[in-house]
Scaffold this motif. Structure first.
Motif, mmCIF file in Angstrom:
data_model
loop_
_atom_site.group_PDB
_atom_site.id
_atom_site.type_symbol
_atom_site.label_atom_id
_atom_site.label_comp_id
_atom_site.label_asym_id
_atom_site.label_seq_id
_atom_site.Cartn_x
_atom_site.Cartn_y
_atom_site.Cartn_z
ATOM 1 N N CYS A 1 26.980 48.066 60.440
ATOM 2 C CA CYS A 1 26.718 47.237 59.266
ATOM 3 C C CYS A 1 26.329 45.844 59.738
ATOM 4 O O CYS A 1 27.115 45.179 60.426
ATOM 5 C CB CYS A 1 27.932 47.167 58.341
ATOM 6 N N ASP A 2 25.126 45.429 59.389
ATOM 7 C CA ASP A 2 24.633 44.095 59.747
ATOM 8 C C ASP A 2 24.689 43.140 58.561
ATOM 9 O O ASP A 2 24.853 41.932 58.751
ATOM 10 C CB ASP A 2 23.196 44.194 60.248
ATOM 11 N N VAL A 3 24.524 43.694 57.366
ATOM 12 C CA VAL A 3 24.545 42.879 56.141
ATOM 13 C C VAL A 3 25.372 43.604 55.093
ATOM 14 O O VAL A 3 25.211 44.809 54.885
ATOM 15 C CB VAL A 3 23.115 42.651 55.596
ATOM 16 N N LEU A 4 26.257 42.871 54.441
ATOM 17 C CA LEU A 4 27.016 43.394 53.304
ATOM 18 C C LEU A 4 26.690 42.551 52.090
ATOM 19 O O LEU A 4 26.859 41.327 52.120
ATOM 20 C CB LEU A 4 28.525 43.345 53.581
ATOM 21 N N VAL A 5 26.246 43.202 51.024
ATOM 22 C CA VAL A 5 25.981 42.512 49.757
ATOM 23 C C VAL A 5 27.048 42.947 48.757
ATOM 24 O O VAL A 5 27.037 44.078 48.257
ATOM 25 C CB VAL A 5 24.574 42.823 49.217
ATOM 26 N N ASN A 6 27.987 42.053 48.471
ATOM 27 C CA ASN A 6 29.032 42.311 47.485
ATOM 28 C C ASN A 6 28.486 42.007 46.097
ATOM 29 O O ASN A 6 28.604 40.877 45.596
ATOM 30 C CB ASN A 6 30.262 41.433 47.779
ATOM 31 N N ASN A 7 27.890 43.018 45.495
ATOM 32 C CA ASN A 7 27.247 42.848 44.196
ATOM 33 C C ASN A 7 28.041 43.496 43.060
ATOM 34 O O ASN A 7 27.921 43.069 41.905
ATOM 35 C CB ASN A 7 25.833 43.452 44.255
ATOM 36 N N ALA A 8 28.840 44.500 43.348
ATOM 37 C CA ALA A 8 29.568 45.201 42.291
ATOM 38 C C ALA A 8 30.441 44.222 41.510
ATOM 39 O O ALA A 8 31.138 43.398 42.084
ATOM 40 C CB ALA A 8 30.440 46.305 42.892
ATOM 41 N N GLY A 9 30.368 44.314 40.202
ATOM 42 C CA GLY A 9 31.149 43.400 39.367
ATOM 43 C C GLY A 9 30.789 43.589 37.904
ATOM 44 O O GLY A 9 30.499 44.696 37.468
ATOM 45 N N GLY A 10 30.778 42.491 37.168
ATOM 46 C CA GLY A 10 30.398 42.566 35.763
ATOM 47 C C GLY A 10 31.398 41.892 34.852
ATOM 48 O O GLY A 10 32.459 41.424 35.283
ATOM 49 N N ALA A 11 31.025 41.837 33.569
ATOM 50 C CA ALA A 11 31.832 41.173 32.550
ATOM 51 C C ALA A 11 32.173 42.155 31.441
ATOM 52 O O ALA A 11 31.390 43.060 31.139
ATOM 53 C CB ALA A 11 31.069 39.979 31.974
ATOM 54 N N ILE A 12 33.333 41.940 30.844
ATOM 55 C CA ILE A 12 33.756 42.768 29.710
ATOM 56 C C ILE A 12 34.270 41.844 28.615
ATOM 57 O O ILE A 12 35.237 41.104 28.821
ATOM 58 C CB ILE A 12 34.882 43.749 30.103
ATOM 59 N N GLY A 13 33.628 41.894 27.454
ATOM 60 C CA GLY A 13 34.140 41.178 26.298
ATOM 61 C C GLY A 13 33.799 39.703 26.246
ATOM 62 O O GLY A 13 33.476 39.081 27.262
ATOM 63 N N THR A 14 33.891 39.143 25.035
ATOM 64 C CA THR A 14 33.642 37.718 24.808
ATOM 65 C C THR A 14 34.768 37.089 23.980
ATOM 66 O O THR A 14 34.585 36.038 23.371
ATOM 67 C CB THR A 14 32.298 37.517 24.074
ATOM 68 N N GLU A 15 35.911 37.741 23.968
ATOM 69 C CA GLU A 15 37.033 37.212 23.198
ATOM 70 C C GLU A 15 37.551 35.911 23.813
ATOM 71 O O GLU A 15 37.513 35.728 25.031
ATOM 72 C CB GLU A 15 38.174 38.236 23.133
ATOM 73 N N GLU A 16 38.044 35.029 22.969
ATOM 74 C CA GLU A 16 38.632 33.793 23.451
ATOM 75 C C GLU A 16 40.004 34.071 24.080
ATOM 76 O O GLU A 16 40.596 35.141 23.876
ATOM 77 C CB GLU A 16 38.749 32.785 22.308
ATOM 78 N N VAL A 17 40.499 33.120 24.835
ATOM 79 C CA VAL A 17 41.772 33.285 25.533
ATOM 80 C C VAL A 17 42.883 33.690 24.571
ATOM 81 O O VAL A 17 43.727 34.551 24.873
ATOM 82 C CB VAL A 17 42.144 31.987 26.277
ATOM 83 N N GLU A 18 42.871 33.121 23.384
ATOM 84 C CA GLU A 18 43.916 33.366 22.399
ATOM 85 C C GLU A 18 44.061 34.841 22.034
ATOM 86 O O GLU A 18 45.173 35.323 21.766
ATOM 87 C CB GLU A 18 43.624 32.550 21.145
ATOM 88 N N THR A 19 42.931 35.571 22.035
ATOM 89 C CA THR A 19 42.948 36.963 21.583
ATOM 90 C C THR A 19 42.500 37.960 22.645
ATOM 91 O O THR A 19 42.377 39.151 22.366
ATOM 92 C CB THR A 19 42.043 37.126 20.345
ATOM 93 N N ALA A 20 42.242 37.493 23.847
ATOM 94 C CA ALA A 20 41.708 38.373 24.894
ATOM 95 C C ALA A 20 42.715 39.449 25.286
ATOM 96 O O ALA A 20 43.927 39.245 25.255
ATOM 97 C CB ALA A 20 41.336 37.555 26.121
ATOM 98 N N ASP A 21 42.189 40.600 25.662
ATOM 99 C CA ASP A 21 43.015 41.705 26.136
ATOM 100 C C ASP A 21 43.231 41.540 27.644
ATOM 101 O O ASP A 21 42.265 41.559 28.413
ATOM 102 C CB ASP A 21 42.313 43.029 25.842
ATOM 103 N N PRO A 22 44.450 41.377 28.093
ATOM 104 C CA PRO A 22 44.701 41.229 29.534
ATOM 105 C C PRO A 22 44.131 42.374 30.360
ATOM 106 O O PRO A 22 43.789 42.174 31.533
ATOM 107 C CB PRO A 22 46.234 41.188 29.622
ATOM 108 N N ALA A 23 44.009 43.550 29.754
ATOM 109 C CA ALA A 23 43.462 44.686 30.497
ATOM 110 C C ALA A 23 42.010 44.425 30.892
ATOM 111 O O ALA A 23 41.572 44.827 31.972
ATOM 112 C CB ALA A 23 43.563 45.967 29.666
#
Length: 257
Positions: free
Chosen positions: A82-104
């Protein structure tokens, strides 16, 4: 996993089945790398591999969930180079505000973006060091240094990635591995916003409404390839990439409807 044995350097790209990951894999193949495509969806990985092989380059696939620590360790042990590693896996889930966000939701984002990057980097670091000229790419986001309403969980995860990249760079100082963080702003890909809005295509499309030429996956792939192909002594620490229409997280020019 199919072998990539050849004289060419090897790049491992996580989340390589679509979007920025797929575009980056194809772009690095153009630069002469053999590819190891990592992701959860075999059919998507196979499609990207065929595109790369059609251009005369080698591509292997590895179906893998980067949050599965044991599977990631096993993958690292079976990889020969391995000469190059691209850590691309990820993403976002939801747009809820902190007050109502699901910790999961926050937990999933943290485990994928931060712990996934950590585990894959740990598993491949011996190979990156032994290559004599290794490069780790951490794909974060402008959310890694700017918070915004409804983005708390995603921003927290990306802040974590930013901390990971900066700390790793310091800890590897003096060893032959570069650590490069690329932080995109508004990028229009086929899945990112759709996943964030839980499949609501109308809300997903509204993110880009009226924006003149938001970035696309190929733009980020081009930036990554440029950073990777700098001379070995040149480290691009932190690269922020936005479309011209986006001056800041909340400052986006939209044409009148």
């Amino acid at each position: 996993m199919t072998s990539t044995s050849s004289g060419s350097p090897v790049a491992v790209v996580t989340g390589a089945g679509s979007g920025i990951g797929a575009a980056t894999a194809v772009r690095l193949a153009d630069e002469g790398y053999s590819l190891v495509l990592v992701g959860r969806r075999q059919e998507r990985l196979e499609a990207v591999a065929k595109e790369i092989e059609a251009c005369g380059r080698r591509a292997a696939i590895q179906v893998l969930d980067v949050t599965d620590a044991a599977a990631v360790r096993a993958f690292g042990l079976q990889l020969e180079r391995c000469d190059v590693l691209v850590n691309n896996a990820g993403g976002a889930i939801g747009t809820e505000e902190v007050e109502t966000a699901d910790p999961a939701d926050w937990r999933v984002m943290y485990e994928t973006n931060v712990l996934g990057s950590l585990q894959v980097t740990q598993a491949l670091l011996p190979l990156l060091v032994s290559s004599g000229n290794g490069t780790v790419i951490v794909l974060s986001s402008t959310a890694a240094f700017t918070v915004y309403e409804g983005g708390g969980g995603y921003s927290a995860a990306k802040h974590g990635q930013h901390a990971l990249a900066g700390t790793l760079r310091m800890e590897l100082c003096g060893r032959p591995v570069r650590v490069i963080e690329v932080a995109p702003g508004m990028v229009h890909t086929e899945e990112f916003s759709l996943n964030r809005y839980r499949g609501d295509s109308a809300r997903s499309a509204a993110v880009y409404a009226g924006v003149d030429q938001p970035l696309v996956a190929d733009d980020i792939a081009d930036v990554i390839a440029w950073a990777v192909t700098r001379p070995a002594h040149v480290n691009v620490d932190f690269l922020v990439v936005r479309p011209r229409a986006q001056a800041a997280q909340h400052k986006v020019h939209r044409a009148d409807a």
